[in-house]
Design a protein around this motif. Structure first.
Motif, mmCIF file in Angstrom:
data_model
loop_
_atom_site.group_PDB
_atom_site.id
_atom_site.type_symbol
_atom_site.label_atom_id
_atom_site.label_comp_id
_atom_site.label_asym_id
_atom_site.label_seq_id
_atom_site.Cartn_x
_atom_site.Cartn_y
_atom_site.Cartn_z
ATOM 1 N N ALA A 1 0.831 -1.211 0.000
ATOM 2 C CA ALA A 1 0.000 0.000 0.000
ATOM 3 C C ALA A 1 0.865 1.260 0.000
ATOM 4 N N VAL A 2 1.911 1.274 0.794
ATOM 5 C CA VAL A 2 2.821 2.434 0.817
ATOM 6 C C VAL A 2 3.498 2.595 -0.535
ATOM 7 N N PHE A 3 3.957 1.512 -1.109
ATOM 8 C CA PHE A 3 4.602 1.571 -2.420
ATOM 9 C C PHE A 3 3.646 2.134 -3.477
ATOM 10 N N ILE A 4 2.411 1.653 -3.508
ATOM 11 C CA ILE A 4 1.428 2.123 -4.490
ATOM 12 C C ILE A 4 1.120 3.605 -4.268
ATOM 13 N N THR A 5 0.969 4.025 -3.020
ATOM 14 C CA THR A 5 0.688 5.429 -2.714
ATOM 15 C C THR A 5 1.825 6.339 -3.182
ATOM 16 N N VAL A 6 3.048 5.953 -2.902
ATOM 17 C CA VAL A 6 4.204 6.747 -3.343
ATOM 18 C C VAL A 6 4.270 6.778 -4.864
ATOM 19 N N TRP A 7 4.059 5.658 -5.511
ATOM 20 C CA TRP A 7 4.090 5.583 -6.975
ATOM 21 C C TRP A 7 3.037 6.496 -7.595
ATOM 22 N N LEU A 8 1.822 6.469 -7.066
ATOM 23 C CA LEU A 8 0.752 7.322 -7.594
ATOM 24 C C LEU A 8 1.032 8.800 -7.356
ATOM 25 N N ALA A 9 1.617 9.131 -6.218
ATOM 26 C CA ALA A 9 1.964 10.529 -5.938
ATOM 27 C C ALA A 9 3.027 11.034 -6.918
ATOM 28 N N ILE A 10 4.008 10.207 -7.208
ATOM 29 C CA ILE A 10 5.052 10.590 -8.174
ATOM 30 C C ILE A 10 4.443 10.741 -9.567
ATOM 31 N N GLN A 11 3.595 9.808 -9.965
ATOM 32 C CA GLN A 11 2.957 9.893 -11.282
ATOM 33 C C GLN A 11 2.114 11.157 -11.401
ATOM 34 N N ASN A 12 1.405 11.529 -10.350
ATOM 35 C CA ASN A 12 0.601 12.741 -10.356
ATOM 36 C C ASN A 12 1.482 13.984 -10.455
ATOM 37 N N ALA A 13 2.586 13.997 -9.747
ATOM 38 C CA ALA A 13 3.471 15.166 -9.741
ATOM 39 C C ALA A 13 4.139 15.393 -11.092
ATOM 40 N N ILE A 14 4.442 14.333 -11.827
ATOM 41 C CA ILE A 14 5.152 14.516 -13.094
ATOM 42 C C ILE A 14 4.222 14.561 -14.302
ATOM 43 N N ALA A 15 2.926 14.412 -14.069
ATOM 44 C CA ALA A 15 1.968 14.482 -15.178
ATOM 45 C C ALA A 15 1.817 15.933 -15.650
ATOM 46 N N THR A 16 1.568 16.111 -16.943
ATOM 47 C CA THR A 16 1.283 17.439 -17.468
ATOM 48 C C THR A 16 0.018 17.948 -16.804
ATOM 49 N N ARG A 17 0.071 19.179 -16.291
ATOM 50 C CA ARG A 17 -1.090 19.707 -15.593
ATOM 51 C C ARG A 17 -1.385 21.139 -16.012
ATOM 52 N N THR A 18 -2.659 21.448 -16.043
ATOM 53 C CA THR A 18 -3.110 22.805 -16.328
ATOM 54 C C THR A 18 -3.283 23.511 -14.996
ATOM 55 N N ILE A 19 -2.517 24.569 -14.798
ATOM 56 C CA ILE A 19 -2.566 25.313 -13.547
ATOM 57 C C ILE A 19 -3.682 26.359 -13.599
ATOM 58 N N VAL A 20 -3.827 27.005 -14.747
ATOM 59 C CA VAL A 20 -4.871 28.014 -14.956
ATOM 60 C C VAL A 20 -5.575 27.704 -16.269
ATOM 61 N N ALA A 21 -6.899 27.765 -16.255
ATOM 62 C CA ALA A 21 -7.701 27.609 -17.471
ATOM 63 C C ALA A 21 -8.817 28.642 -17.416
#
Length: 143
Positions: A19-39
């Motif tokens: 569970a800890v491994f999956i949580t850390v993996w998902l947090a990293i994937q979210n942080a490095i994903a392309t994101r729209t800050i303002v729309a």
């Protein structure tokens, strides 16, 4: 010699580690994903986006503006930017101010296309118009 036993405690520990491994993996994937800050969608089909992509050092941030003609122009913000999780927006009608950390860092005149970028490190760039035009935005299916 006694045979080791696999007990419920072992299953619980293994489950917690996974569970800890999956949580850390998902947090990293979210942080490095392309994101729209303002729309922001404005009248006359004008649109503004601030988009951050992973791959700069560590992030690349750009301001995109569609003056209503369907073409996205962009203004360079920073290719050595840090994670930008949110922004506040203020508008006086013609000019949109994008705030980062309580400070105005981008001022875009939606009538003329002029943009002033004042980064947090003190660098200031004034653009009379976007530096490049593109038909699509990174990480988006938006035309």
């Amino acid at each position: 010699m006694a045979k080791p036993r696999f007990r419920i405690q072992h299953i619980l520990v293994l489950t917690a580690v996974i569970a800890v491994f999956i949580t850390v993996w998902l947090a990293i994937q979210n942080a490095i994903a392309t994101r729209t800050i303002v729309a922001i969608d404005l009248p006359a089909k004008k649109r503004v986006r601030v988009i951050q992509t992973f791959g700069g050092e560590p992030f690349d941030t750009k301001v995109y503006f569609d003056a209503g003609d369907g073409q996205w122009g962009f203004y360079y913000y920073e290719h050595e930017d840090w994670y930008w999780n949110k922004a506040d927006v203020q508008s006086d009608g013609e000019t949109i101010s994008i705030m980062r950390g309580g400070r105005s860092t981008i001022q875009l005149n939606t009538q003329t296309g002029a943009c002033i970028v004042e980064r947090l490190d003190g660098q200031r760039h004034e653009y009379k118009s976007p530096v490049y035009y593109t038909n699509s935005l990174p990480g988006s299916n938006e035309p």
